[in-house]
Scaffold this motif. Structure first.
Motif, PDB file in Angstrom:
ATOM      1  N   LEU A   1      -9.450 -19.088 -70.841  1.00  0.00           N
ATOM      2  CA  LEU A   1     -10.762 -19.712 -70.993  1.00  0.00           C
ATOM      3  C   LEU A   1     -11.020 -20.741 -69.904  1.00  0.00           C
ATOM      4  O   LEU A   1     -10.113 -21.481 -69.500  1.00  0.00           O
ATOM      5  CB  LEU A   1     -10.846 -20.413 -72.351  1.00  0.00           C
TER       6      LEU A   1
ATOM      7  N   ALA B   1     -10.369 -17.692 -78.141  1.00  0.00           N
ATOM      8  CA  ALA B   1      -9.212 -18.590 -78.109  1.00  0.00           C
ATOM      9  C   ALA B   1      -8.026 -17.993 -78.854  1.00  0.00           C
ATOM     10  O   ALA B   1      -6.887 -18.385 -78.635  1.00  0.00           O
ATOM     11  CB  ALA B   1      -9.582 -19.946 -78.706  1.00  0.00           C
ATOM     12  N   GLY B   2      -8.302 -17.028 -79.734  1.00  0.00           N
ATOM     13  CA  GLY B   2      -7.229 -16.382 -80.464  1.00  0.00           C
ATOM     14  C   GLY B   2      -6.573 -15.241 -79.709  1.00  0.00           C
ATOM     15  O   GLY B   2      -5.590 -14.672 -80.175  1.00  0.00           O
TER      16      GLY B   2
ATOM     17  N   LEU C   1     -10.810 -26.192 -71.397  1.00  0.00           N
ATOM     18  CA  LEU C   1     -11.269 -25.858 -72.751  1.00  0.00           C
ATOM     19  C   LEU C   1     -12.567 -26.572 -73.097  1.00  0.00           C
ATOM     20  O   LEU C   1     -12.992 -26.595 -74.250  1.00  0.00           O
ATOM     21  CB  LEU C   1     -10.173 -26.213 -73.762  1.00  0.00           C
TER      22      LEU C   1
ATOM     23  N   ILE D   1      -1.729 -18.789 -70.477  1.00  0.00           N
ATOM     24  CA  ILE D   1      -1.963 -20.103 -71.088  1.00  0.00           C
ATOM     25  C   ILE D   1      -0.708 -20.931 -70.849  1.00  0.00           C
ATOM     26  O   ILE D   1       0.377 -20.578 -71.318  1.00  0.00           O
ATOM     27  CB  ILE D   1      -2.266 -19.948 -72.595  1.00  0.00           C
TER      28      ILE D   1
ATOM     29  N   TRP E   1      -6.635 -25.902 -82.062  1.00  0.00           N
ATOM     30  CA  TRP E   1      -7.027 -24.556 -81.617  1.00  0.00           C
ATOM     31  C   TRP E   1      -5.854 -23.593 -81.829  1.00  0.00           C
ATOM     32  O   TRP E   1      -4.706 -24.015 -81.979  1.00  0.00           O
ATOM     33  CB  TRP E   1      -7.376 -24.575 -80.120  1.00  0.00           C
ATOM     34  N   PRO E   2      -6.135 -22.279 -81.795  1.00  0.00           N
ATOM     35  CA  PRO E   2      -5.026 -21.319 -81.836  1.00  0.00           C
ATOM     36  C   PRO E   2      -4.171 -21.453 -80.572  1.00  0.00           C
ATOM     37  O   PRO E   2      -4.687 -21.764 -79.504  1.00  0.00           O
ATOM     38  CB  PRO E   2      -5.719 -19.947 -81.844  1.00  0.00           C
TER      39      PRO E   2
ATOM     40  N   ARG F   1      -4.327 -27.315 -76.885  1.00  0.00           N
ATOM     41  CA  ARG F   1      -4.755 -26.439 -77.980  1.00  0.00           C
ATOM     42  C   ARG F   1      -4.162 -26.915 -79.308  1.00  0.00           C
ATOM     43  O   ARG F   1      -4.868 -26.989 -80.324  1.00  0.00           O
ATOM     44  CB  ARG F   1      -4.304 -24.994 -77.719  1.00  0.00           C
TER      45      ARG F   1
ATOM     46  N   LEU G   1     -14.106 -23.358 -69.667  1.00  0.00           N
ATOM     47  CA  LEU G   1     -15.378 -23.865 -70.189  1.00  0.00           C
ATOM     48  C   LEU G   1     -15.856 -25.029 -69.323  1.00  0.00           C
ATOM     49  O   LEU G   1     -15.058 -25.719 -68.697  1.00  0.00           O
ATOM     50  CB  LEU G   1     -15.226 -24.272 -71.654  1.00  0.00           C
TER      51      LEU G   1
END
Lengths: 359, 359
Positions: B333, B326-327, A30, A285, A298-299, A293, B335
């Motif tokens: 993701l 992210a939603g 992330l 995820i 984060w969401p 998150r 990064l």
């Protein structure tokens, strides 16, 4: 702080074992930076963290410097000394919060808390000495297991009591520590739910997995678990109740016994959990990213599972099977970077990919 | 050294960008330790490596110390100075080997090598000055692209020549560097094969993905690519020929143009490749782990794909879409931990999970 942490922000992790290691890797995905606090120079997480603060939990100066260099603090184990938490919390938010730690650090407090929430647990009673043990045996019946209230994991600090003759030895095994006697539960299987709650209160749970233990240590977790739709829903709703009642932020592991009368809570862990490692190869995820998150504001991911997985722990000498496992195209290896393979020590795990999840 | 490296062994990575970062994380999954060599204090890989040697490639002492602390050396980019490679190779094996670097560091050498192997490339000719450019235009025709022989990536060091009026400006854009003129290829699509070859000579390729570029930079790679079974097989066999001809150890990216007459090789990269990032969420063993396995002498994964994926690069200001991405529960993701989002800079990527792969 209620805004999501921007990429480049720093997550502080108390504890640098394998859970901290996999949290640090998830943070990197992330774009977040991980700092690890751990007294051990050989802490597995140090190999993948931007910074390793090597100090003891009573080192006030090191704790303050650690906290000041990060944006939020989380942890990989629940038995962090209260004074250390106080020092950190004066400087930075700790997620999950103190209430989750207060409840889960003490088996007796946890069981009382779960009972007050209206959830079923094994019959239990507090034990401080021979007299209270005798009363506890009368109350919960035999067979039963005597467990220290604090600092137990992987079957450590536990003694079985099959009949009255075992009580003396069991009490001796507690070495004077406050304990709890847990009565026998006649369960068909053990499952666990890995649940998560975001800073905004959103809840997302992964599907329950079937756990198999040996000698008190988790050996495998298999998805899907052989559960009815109702059992699956009950388990997830139960985890949601716990998350909400604790005003929780992060990932929480809930171990449940499956019984004909419904789920019985075995224990909760306010952190990523061994029985959630399957998510690394079964979900977009995983539990580690889900936890990062949540603590970063984060969401959350929605917890959906795309593949069937059997997670197998590599314990002690199991590490010698790695060359063979490495030859299997369906085995995703996750090794922890521990140099010495002691009996009972978790050295890694492997997620066996079994096929796509049924739609 | 032909035995597999034991867990705890150290992989040295030359270059600490995003590819080095993801290689370091993959090494950690196998219980291996990553050291990174990069002059930049803010190298993305440094955040997840056990050690970051911050030095220049002409620092002989630092190179030697780096090499001596590791068991094997690999790299994330092909333009490593020859002297640095010589110094390292005197101390530790470099994988992939020097022949792959010799061939791929120079576009003209690469095209000649591919042609000698009997593979099709775009028509090409070497260009050193106005006279050789004129000859090259006559030979390969127009439109064409003039490219520096060395150090070009992501469309840099390139100039289009639509008609004879453009030749002067194109030559000026080379700033005196040796160049190669590439003729136009009328292709339907561009695909790439990420292939791997183990220390034992075993070859395993991932399935070809469909690439879409904008302004010379990869934007998306999508799996499955719309190819016939024969096209897929041809592409994989072609990658296998290159791997074997180079006596290669590690992961190699091969970019191909799909034409009615069969595949035409655009370029090869002796390293993990942006167009292979989809494997992180589409395969049990991804390109980064595959590369680490190869250079560590471990068995390779077989490259099988369990999910359909669309990889999308996050370039420059694209990083601002991260909160939205992210939603999404189906967006994985990745990064890179880069602080500054400059135009054209790769800041991260996202693997969109599209569904299980067709059986």
């Amino acid at each position: 702080m209620t805004e999501p942490l921007a990429p480049g922000s720093v997550i502080g992790i108390l504890g640098g074992g394998q859970l901290g290691r996999m949290l640090a890797v998830a943070a990197s995905r992330l774009g977040l930076v991980a700092h690890v606090f751990d007294p051990d120079a050989a802490a597995p997480a140090a190999q993948v963290a931007a910074r390793h603060v090597r100090a003891d939990y009573d080192d006030a100066e090191a704790l303050a410097a650690f906290a000041e260099a990060v944006d939020v603090v989380t942890y990989e184990f629940e038995n962090i000394p209260t004074e250390a938490l106080d020092r950190i919390e004066a400087l930075r938010p700790i997620r999950p919060g103190r209430e989750a730690l207060r409840v889960s650090q003490d088996r007796l407090v946890e069981k009382r808390w779960l009972a007050e929430l209206g959830l079923r647990t094994a019959p239990f009673a507090g034990v401080d000495d021979a007299a209270s043990l005798e009363a506890a045996v009368t109350q919960v019946g035999l067979p039963a297991i005597l467990k220290t209230r604090r600092f137990g994991y992987d079957g450590k600090g536990q003694a079985r009591i099959a009949d009255d003759a075992d009580t003396g030895a069991a009490l001796d095994a507690m070495a004077g520590a406050p304990a709890v006697l847990e009565g026998h539960v006649d369960f068909g299987s053990e499952i666990s739910v890995i649940g998560a709650r975001g800073l905004d209160g959103a809840v997302a749970c992964f599907e329950p997995g079937l756990n198999v233990h040996e000698d008190g240590i988790l050996r495998t977790t298999t998805l899907p678990a052989p559960l009815s739709h109702a059992q699956r829903t009950d388990a997830v709703l139960l985890a949601g109740r716990i998350l909400n009642a604790l005003d929780y932020v992060g990932v929480l592991g809930v171990e449940l016994f499956v019984t004909p009368g419904g789920p019985i809570v075995n224990e909760i862990a306010p952190r990523v959990h061994n029985s959630g490692h399957w998510t690394q190869d079964g979900c977009v995820i995983d539990q580690f990213e889900q936890h990062v998150r949540a603590v970063a504001g984060w969401p959350l991911g929605d917890g959906s599972r795309h593949s069937d997985i059997r997670m197998q722990n590599l314990i002690g000498a199991d590490i010698e099977t790695v060359p063979e496992l490495a030859g299997s195209a369906s085995a995703a290896l996750h090794l922890y970077g521990k140099a010495e393979a002691r009996p009972g020590r978790k050295m890694g795990h492997v997620n066996h990919w079994l096929g796509p999840a049924a739609p």
